[in-house]
Design an enzyme around this catalytic site. Sequence first.
Site, short mmCIF file in Angstrom:
data_model
loop_
_atom_site.label_atom_id
_atom_site.label_comp_id
_atom_site.label_asym_id
_atom_site.label_seq_id
_atom_site.Cartn_x
_atom_site.Cartn_y
_atom_site.Cartn_z
N THR A 12 2.80 34.02 40.04
CA THR A 12 1.68 33.14 40.41
C THR A 12 0.67 32.98 39.29
OG1 THR A 12 1.86 33.59 42.77
CG2 THR A 12 -0.29 32.92 42.00
N SER A 53 8.85 35.71 40.84
CA SER A 53 9.49 37.04 40.86
C SER A 53 10.47 37.21 42.01
CB SER A 53 8.44 38.15 40.84
OG SER A 53 7.86 38.32 42.11
N THR A 84 3.78 38.88 41.99
CA THR A 84 3.41 40.02 42.84
C THR A 84 4.48 40.36 43.88
OG1 THR A 84 2.26 38.66 44.48
CG2 THR A 84 0.96 39.48 42.60
N ASP A 85 5.35 39.36 44.20
CA ASP A 85 6.28 39.60 45.31
C ASP A 85 7.24 40.75 45.06
OD1 ASP A 85 5.06 37.62 46.74
OD2 ASP A 85 6.56 36.08 46.32
N1 ASP Z 1 5.93 34.12 44.51
C1 ASP Z 1 5.04 34.67 43.50
C2 ASP Z 1 5.85 35.61 42.62
O1 ASP Z 1 6.11 36.71 43.01
C3 ASP Z 1 3.91 35.39 44.14
C4 ASP Z 1 2.90 36.00 43.20
O2 ASP Z 1 3.11 36.16 42.02
O3 ASP Z 1 1.80 36.36 43.71
O4 ASP Z 1 6.25 35.22 41.55
#
Ligand code: ASP
Length: 313
Positions: A12, A53, A84-85
């Site tokens: 993100t 991710s 973050t995922d």
């Molecule tokens: N879908 C995103 C990822 O994991 C979520 C994030 O980064 O907060 O790449």
Amino acid sequence: MRRLLIIGTGGTISCGKTENGLAPAFGITELLAAAGLDGRADIVSEQLFGLDSTNMTPRHWEKLARRIVQRYDEFDGFVITHGTDTMAYAAASLSCLIQNSRKPIVFTGSMKPMTDEDSDAPKNLRDAVKFAVDERAFGVRVVFCGEIIDGRCAHKWDTDTVDPYESVNNEDYGYFWHDGKIAFGEEYSGETRFYEHLSDDVFLIKLIPGQGLYVPENTKALILESYGSGGVPDYLLDEVTKLAGKGVYVIIATQCPYGGTHLNEYEVGQYAARVCPLLETGKMTVEYAVARARWALAYSDNFEDFKRLFNDG
Ligand code: ASP
């Protein structure tokens, strides 16, 4: 002056809006510029991936670890921007591939894209850099929302706040005071150990009451996410014993995020462990148990060695 390598992998933090939703659009140099960190002589950056991710796999984390090992002597610390995922899985995997790292290897990211006006990205990236350049810093960490979490203990527990990580069964390794000073945990001791591989033959099954056990053919280590303190339901015990008899290493985990397994506490755990060689995750997060099993499987060829490697970390 201390030297840092910052590696971009997507997430993100690097996303832009598209007609199909958020997707990685900006590179690490743009992120550093937006966070006010560009042009600093002690920072070198490189873009390794540009992925949500969700699309990360152990192969990406092996490649990331290899890249850090290749450049380990050139830098005093490493920062990785990551979605973050699956960041908790990434940090857990790196904790297995580069064990007890003398140099800090710091994961960060954000819940809102860097380009959003109220984004958490600039602060997270600046905090990660501030931690990574400090000579007291070591180990694989997740730096997020003012917290510094041991890479083996991070768990994403919220999709809606800018504070999505918890340090599970362990206090935060450190944190940022309001004045920006850093509170550190224990000091470094021991030596760094480097590894390259994570096995693909680990599977995790979350039990739901009444469900049968369907295990892929190539399973060599099976993590059963059981309930509470951990146990095997009577109606699955034959199946689990048969799997263990065929050489599958069975590890009991719990669906409770805190507290860990205590397999001996109830008959459903004690009896199962008597009829079948079971391991348990104890206080490990599920993410770390998965990474630990993948690593232990790659570096052992019998149950006793696997057990020793799985438990010693
Ligand atoms: N879908 C995103 C990822 O994991 C979520 C994030 O980064 O907060 O790449």
